[in-house]
Design an enzyme around this catalytic site. Sequence first.
Site, short mmCIF file in Angstrom:
data_model
loop_
_atom_site.label_atom_id
_atom_site.label_comp_id
_atom_site.label_asym_id
_atom_site.label_seq_id
_atom_site.Cartn_x
_atom_site.Cartn_y
_atom_site.Cartn_z
N TYR A 1 -12.42 -2.53 -3.70
CA TYR A 1 -12.82 -2.74 -2.31
C TYR A 1 -14.34 -2.80 -2.14
O TYR A 1 -14.84 -2.57 -1.03
CB TYR A 1 -12.24 -1.62 -1.43
CG TYR A 1 -10.86 -1.91 -0.86
CD1 TYR A 1 -10.57 -3.11 -0.19
CD2 TYR A 1 -9.84 -0.95 -0.94
CE1 TYR A 1 -9.32 -3.35 0.35
CE2 TYR A 1 -8.58 -1.19 -0.38
CZ TYR A 1 -8.33 -2.39 0.26
OH TYR A 1 -7.09 -2.62 0.82
N HIS B 1 -2.00 -5.50 1.61
CA HIS B 1 -3.29 -6.18 1.42
C HIS B 1 -3.00 -7.61 1.00
O HIS B 1 -2.03 -7.86 0.28
CB HIS B 1 -4.10 -5.50 0.30
CG HIS B 1 -5.26 -6.34 -0.17
ND1 HIS B 1 -6.48 -6.31 0.45
CD2 HIS B 1 -5.35 -7.28 -1.16
CE1 HIS B 1 -7.29 -7.18 -0.15
NE2 HIS B 1 -6.62 -7.78 -1.13
N ASN C 1 -1.79 0.21 6.94
CA ASN C 1 -1.25 -1.05 7.46
C ASN C 1 -0.39 -1.79 6.44
O ASN C 1 -0.22 -3.01 6.51
CB ASN C 1 -2.38 -1.91 8.04
CG ASN C 1 -3.43 -2.26 7.00
OD1 ASN C 1 -3.28 -1.92 5.82
ND2 ASN C 1 -4.47 -2.94 7.42
N GLU D 1 -9.35 -10.97 -7.43
CA GLU D 1 -8.41 -9.87 -7.23
C GLU D 1 -7.22 -9.96 -8.20
O GLU D 1 -6.74 -8.94 -8.68
CB GLU D 1 -7.93 -9.85 -5.78
CG GLU D 1 -9.06 -9.47 -4.82
CD GLU D 1 -8.64 -9.45 -3.35
OE1 GLU D 1 -9.50 -9.12 -2.51
OE2 GLU D 1 -7.47 -9.74 -3.04
N LYS E 1 0.83 -1.22 0.00
CA LYS E 1 0.00 0.00 0.00
C LYS E 1 0.87 1.27 0.00
O LYS E 1 2.08 1.21 0.26
CB LYS E 1 -0.91 -0.03 1.23
CG LYS E 1 -1.96 -1.16 1.20
CD LYS E 1 -2.89 -1.06 2.41
CE LYS E 1 -3.97 -2.12 2.39
NZ LYS E 1 -4.88 -2.00 3.57
N1 UDP Z 1 -9.78 -0.75 7.60
C1 UDP Z 1 -9.88 0.47 8.22
N2 UDP Z 1 -10.62 0.57 9.37
C2 UDP Z 1 -11.23 -0.52 9.94
C3 UDP Z 1 -11.12 -1.77 9.29
C4 UDP Z 1 -10.38 -1.86 8.12
O1 UDP Z 1 -9.32 1.46 7.76
O2 UDP Z 1 -11.86 -0.38 10.99
C5 UDP Z 1 -9.00 -0.86 6.34
C6 UDP Z 1 -7.66 -1.54 6.58
O3 UDP Z 1 -6.67 -0.81 5.88
C7 UDP Z 1 -7.85 -2.92 5.99
C8 UDP Z 1 -8.86 -2.67 4.88
O4 UDP Z 1 -9.71 -1.64 5.39
O5 UDP Z 1 -6.63 -3.46 5.54
C9 UDP Z 1 -9.72 -3.86 4.52
O6 UDP Z 1 -10.32 -4.37 5.71
P1 UDP Z 1 -10.32 -5.91 6.02
O7 UDP Z 1 -11.24 -6.13 7.17
O8 UDP Z 1 -10.59 -6.69 4.78
O9 UDP Z 1 -8.83 -6.19 6.56
P2 UDP Z 1 -7.61 -6.99 5.89
O10 UDP Z 1 -8.19 -8.10 5.09
O11 UDP Z 1 -6.85 -6.00 5.06
O12 UDP Z 1 -6.79 -7.46 7.06
MG MG Z 2 -9.64 -8.11 3.62
#
Ligand code: UDP
Ligand code: MG
Length: 134
Positions: A50, A116, A113, A127, A10
């Site tokens: 997304y 992805h 974070n 994806e 990212k």
């Molecule tokens: N995210 C966020 N706030 C939240 C939860 C998720 O900004 O409370 C963002 C975070 O960057 C995450 C992305 O949305 O990586 C997608 O969320 P997901 O639950 O799919 O997490 P991941 O699969 O990336 O661990």
């Molecule tokens: Mg996810």
Amino acid sequence: MIQQTLSIIKPDAVERNLVENIKEIFSNNKLKILKTKKIQVTKEEASDFYKVHQTKPFYDKLCSYLSSGPIVVMVLEGENAIEENRKLMGATDPKNADEGTIRKKYGISIDKNSVHGSDSPDNAKKEINFFFKN
Ligand code: UDP
Ligand code: MG
């Protein structure tokens, strides 16, 4: 089972020159980088990518963020690649990520974070196809 999964480095991690560090973690853990490209997506493309999160309160911010700077998209291949990549990434919120994971090492916050990774075989297929159609 040998699988393929989609990984994205990212904007926060690309900006801090962490691409090679993160690629090395994949290579050192038997995830082969089959394809890689550095791109920048539009907010519309990020919103499409997304769209599973479209009802979430963080959706708009998430899409703005993913489109805010260059990203590196990769196809990783290896034994149980989907789960192995998720393990290497660590928990979504770097605060909760285990020691040694990418998000623990490099993540700044739940939104920044650093990486992805696809979360299921179905989503991995979708994806990969989203970024590497040919
Ligand atoms: N995210 C966020 N706030 C939240 C939860 C998720 O900004 O409370 C963002 C975070 O960057 C995450 C992305 O949305 O990586 C997608 O969320 P997901 O639950 O799919 O997490 P991941 O699969 O990336 O661990
Ligand atoms: Mg996810």
